[in-house]
Design a protein around this motif. Sequence first.
Motif, PDB file in Angstrom:
ATOM      1  N   LEU A  58       0.845  -1.195   0.000  1.00 35.69           N
ATOM      2  CA  LEU A  58       0.000   0.000   0.000  1.00 35.69           C
ATOM      3  C   LEU A  58       0.878   1.243   0.000  1.00 35.69           C
ATOM      4  O   LEU A  58       1.739   1.401   0.873  1.00 35.69           O
ATOM      5  CB  LEU A  58      -0.897   0.007   1.241  1.00 35.69           C
ATOM      6  CG  LEU A  58      -1.750   1.258   1.450  1.00 35.69           C
ATOM      7  CD1 LEU A  58      -2.792   1.391   0.348  1.00 35.69           C
ATOM      8  CD2 LEU A  58      -2.421   1.221   2.824  1.00 35.69           C
ATOM      9  N   VAL A  59       0.656   2.128  -0.967  1.00 35.83           N
ATOM     10  CA  VAL A  59       1.346   3.407  -1.010  1.00 35.83           C
ATOM     11  C   VAL A  59       0.337   4.498  -0.639  1.00 35.83           C
ATOM     12  O   VAL A  59      -0.697   4.651  -1.298  1.00 35.83           O
ATOM     13  CB  VAL A  59       1.944   3.708  -2.394  1.00 35.83           C
ATOM     14  CG1 VAL A  59       2.714   5.028  -2.362  1.00 35.83           C
ATOM     15  CG2 VAL A  59       2.862   2.575  -2.839  1.00 35.83           C
ATOM     16  N   VAL A  60       0.630   5.235   0.398  1.00 33.19           N
ATOM     17  CA  VAL A  60      -0.212   6.357   0.821  1.00 33.19           C
ATOM     18  C   VAL A  60       0.405   7.626   0.249  1.00 33.19           C
ATOM     19  O   VAL A  60       1.539   7.976   0.577  1.00 33.19           O
ATOM     20  CB  VAL A  60      -0.301   6.441   2.351  1.00 33.19           C
ATOM     21  CG1 VAL A  60      -1.216   7.595   2.767  1.00 33.19           C
ATOM     22  CG2 VAL A  60      -0.801   5.125   2.929  1.00 33.19           C
ATOM     23  N   VAL A  61      -0.341   8.310  -0.617  1.00 31.10           N
ATOM     24  CA  VAL A  61       0.163   9.478  -1.336  1.00 31.10           C
ATOM     25  C   VAL A  61      -0.375  10.757  -0.697  1.00 31.10           C
ATOM     26  O   VAL A  61      -1.583  10.886  -0.455  1.00 31.10           O
ATOM     27  CB  VAL A  61      -0.243   9.419  -2.824  1.00 31.10           C
ATOM     28  CG1 VAL A  61       0.148  10.703  -3.548  1.00 31.10           C
ATOM     29  CG2 VAL A  61       0.405   8.215  -3.500  1.00 31.10           C
ATOM     30  N   LEU A  62       0.536  11.695  -0.435  1.00 31.36           N
ATOM     31  CA  LEU A  62       0.171  13.025   0.071  1.00 31.36           C
ATOM     32  C   LEU A  62       0.651  14.052  -0.952  1.00 31.36           C
ATOM     33  O   LEU A  62       1.852  14.197  -1.177  1.00 31.36           O
ATOM     34  CB  LEU A  62       0.818  13.265   1.438  1.00 31.36           C
ATOM     35  CG  LEU A  62       0.248  12.396   2.563  1.00 31.36           C
ATOM     36  CD1 LEU A  62       1.220  12.300   3.723  1.00 31.36           C
ATOM     37  CD2 LEU A  62      -1.087  12.952   3.038  1.00 31.36           C
ATOM     38  N   ALA A  89      -1.228  -1.015  -4.434  1.00 32.70           N
ATOM     39  CA  ALA A  89      -2.496  -0.427  -3.998  1.00 32.70           C
ATOM     40  C   ALA A  89      -2.182   0.991  -3.523  1.00 32.70           C
ATOM     41  O   ALA A  89      -1.138   1.229  -2.924  1.00 32.70           O
ATOM     42  CB  ALA A  89      -3.100  -1.246  -2.868  1.00 32.70           C
ATOM     43  N   VAL A  90      -3.080   1.930  -3.813  1.00 37.06           N
ATOM     44  CA  VAL A  90      -2.769   3.342  -3.555  1.00 37.06           C
ATOM     45  C   VAL A  90      -3.917   4.014  -2.812  1.00 37.06           C
ATOM     46  O   VAL A  90      -5.092   3.824  -3.146  1.00 37.06           O
ATOM     47  CB  VAL A  90      -2.491   4.103  -4.875  1.00 37.06           C
ATOM     48  CG1 VAL A  90      -2.146   5.564  -4.585  1.00 37.06           C
ATOM     49  CG2 VAL A  90      -1.362   3.433  -5.657  1.00 37.06           C
ATOM     50  N   ALA A  91      -3.547   4.803  -1.809  1.00 33.23           N
ATOM     51  CA  ALA A  91      -4.493   5.661  -1.093  1.00 33.23           C
ATOM     52  C   ALA A  91      -4.029   7.103  -1.282  1.00 33.23           C
ATOM     53  O   ALA A  91      -2.939   7.473  -0.833  1.00 33.23           O
ATOM     54  CB  ALA A  91      -4.542   5.302   0.382  1.00 33.23           C
ATOM     55  N   ASN A  92      -4.828   7.906  -1.954  1.00 32.96           N
ATOM     56  CA  ASN A  92      -4.496   9.300  -2.252  1.00 32.96           C
ATOM     57  C   ASN A  92      -5.291  10.187  -1.288  1.00 32.96           C
ATOM     58  O   ASN A  92      -6.508  10.308  -1.405  1.00 32.96           O
ATOM     59  CB  ASN A  92      -4.832   9.620  -3.709  1.00 32.96           C
ATOM     60  CG  ASN A  92      -4.399  11.007  -4.129  1.00 32.96           C
ATOM     61  OD1 ASN A  92      -3.567  11.634  -3.479  1.00 32.96           O
ATOM     62  ND2 ASN A  92      -4.957  11.495  -5.225  1.00 32.96           N
ATOM     63  N   ALA A 139      -4.964  -4.801  -0.706  1.00 32.89           N
ATOM     64  CA  ALA A 139      -3.779  -4.172  -0.124  1.00 32.89           C
ATOM     65  C   ALA A 139      -3.308  -4.914   1.123  1.00 32.89           C
ATOM     66  O   ALA A 139      -4.115  -5.440   1.896  1.00 32.89           O
ATOM     67  CB  ALA A 139      -4.067  -2.722   0.224  1.00 32.89           C
ATOM     68  N   ASP A 140      -1.997  -4.918   1.308  1.00 34.67           N
ATOM     69  CA  ASP A 140      -1.386  -5.463   2.512  1.00 34.67           C
ATOM     70  C   ASP A 140      -0.937  -4.299   3.396  1.00 34.67           C
ATOM     71  O   ASP A 140       0.106  -3.688   3.145  1.00 34.67           O
ATOM     72  CB  ASP A 140      -0.184  -6.325   2.134  1.00 34.67           C
ATOM     73  CG  ASP A 140       0.461  -6.993   3.344  1.00 34.67           C
ATOM     74  OD1 ASP A 140       0.022  -6.716   4.479  1.00 34.67           O
ATOM     75  OD2 ASP A 140       1.407  -7.776   3.146  1.00 34.67           O
ATOM     76  N   PRO A 141      -1.711  -3.953   4.421  1.00 38.13           N
ATOM     77  CA  PRO A 141      -1.357  -2.800   5.254  1.00 38.13           C
ATOM     78  C   PRO A 141      -0.058  -2.999   6.025  1.00 38.13           C
ATOM     79  O   PRO A 141       0.521  -2.029   6.521  1.00 38.13           O
ATOM     80  CB  PRO A 141      -2.553  -2.669   6.204  1.00 38.13           C
ATOM     81  CG  PRO A 141      -3.195  -4.014   6.214  1.00 38.13           C
ATOM     82  CD  PRO A 141      -2.961  -4.605   4.858  1.00 38.13           C
ATOM     83  N   ARG A 142       0.440  -4.229   6.099  1.00 36.69           N
ATOM     84  CA  ARG A 142       1.720  -4.476   6.768  1.00 36.69           C
ATOM     85  C   ARG A 142       2.888  -3.999   5.910  1.00 36.69           C
ATOM     86  O   ARG A 142       4.020  -3.923   6.404  1.00 36.69           O
ATOM     87  CB  ARG A 142       1.870  -5.964   7.074  1.00 36.69           C
ATOM     88  CG  ARG A 142       0.823  -6.521   8.032  1.00 36.69           C
ATOM     89  CD  ARG A 142       0.865  -8.019   8.073  1.00 36.69           C
ATOM     90  NE  ARG A 142       0.621  -8.580   6.739  1.00 36.69           N
ATOM     91  CZ  ARG A 142       0.665  -9.893   6.463  1.00 36.69           C
ATOM     92  NH1 ARG A 142       0.940 -10.757   7.434  1.00 36.69           N
ATOM     93  NH2 ARG A 142       0.439 -10.326   5.243  1.00 36.69           N
TER      94      ARG A 142
END
Length: 296
Positions: A58-62, A89-92, A139-142
């Motif tokens: 998981l990539v968290v984008v800011l 997997a991406v969280a924007n 997504a794998d949050p780990r």
Amino acid sequence: MPDDAAAARAAAEEESAFSHPPVDPDVTATYGEHPDQVIDFYVPRGSEPPEPGSLAPLVVVLHGGAWRAPYDRRHITPFADYLARRGFAVANVEYRRGSAIPAQGGDGPVAGRWPDTFDDVAAALDALPALVHELLPQADPRRTVLAGHSAGGQLALWAAARHVLPADAPWRTDRPTPLRGVVALAPIADFAVAEKLDVCGNAALQLLGGQEKFAERQPYADPALLLPTGIATTLVQGRTDVVVPQAVAESYAEAAAKAGEVVGLTLLEDVGHFPLIDPAADACAVVAEEIAQLAW
């Protein structure tokens, strides 16, 4: 001030990065009641079909934009889609930025809101595990990596450092956020250096509420003062960046070293500010590889 050739090159890089049409997410979730308190999720869609039962990092984008209202998450959606097409997997994340009212004595909108901008990033990160579990089961949050560009790079470094915030900070956590690492792209990572260089028109000064509040609030927001984090961190910086110059990233890396922490610093030749998030630029592939090295 950059010379004419450097300015022209920077303008061309910005035009290229903003030339891509926005990419709609697969699903959007809210983490609060304000319209800006939303997260867009992108399902991994690499060219190779995933192994049965396998999960994607998981990539968290800011996003960046000097914490100013005109720049929202839509401009970085092509980058989010680029990462999704490479199997992430991406969280924007969206967050509240400065008002549209021009800054006093300035010619543009004020940068950021105190404390709202930080409230939102903290709330989004806190809400993310449950939202990912519900809406992004691929997504794998780990294996989560925070990635931020420019002002978003500052927010990514800050979010990874919440456990070392001053004891009275409302955003402080008891333990580090479980992350594989942080990849900060041309981040506004050292507020003192950024102000000396007038990065983004005194944006960091405005973010903290002006000169009268800067020194008081700096220990709660300046990544260069929130070290060591104990979290793997890489900075990616273009050597010809005239928006957030190389000296800002170098100063953060030096501060980390003094705190006993090794921070990676990848310097890219003949690269400015915007190719780092431009899917058409070679620099964007370098960024994806830096993320992959931490995530996989």
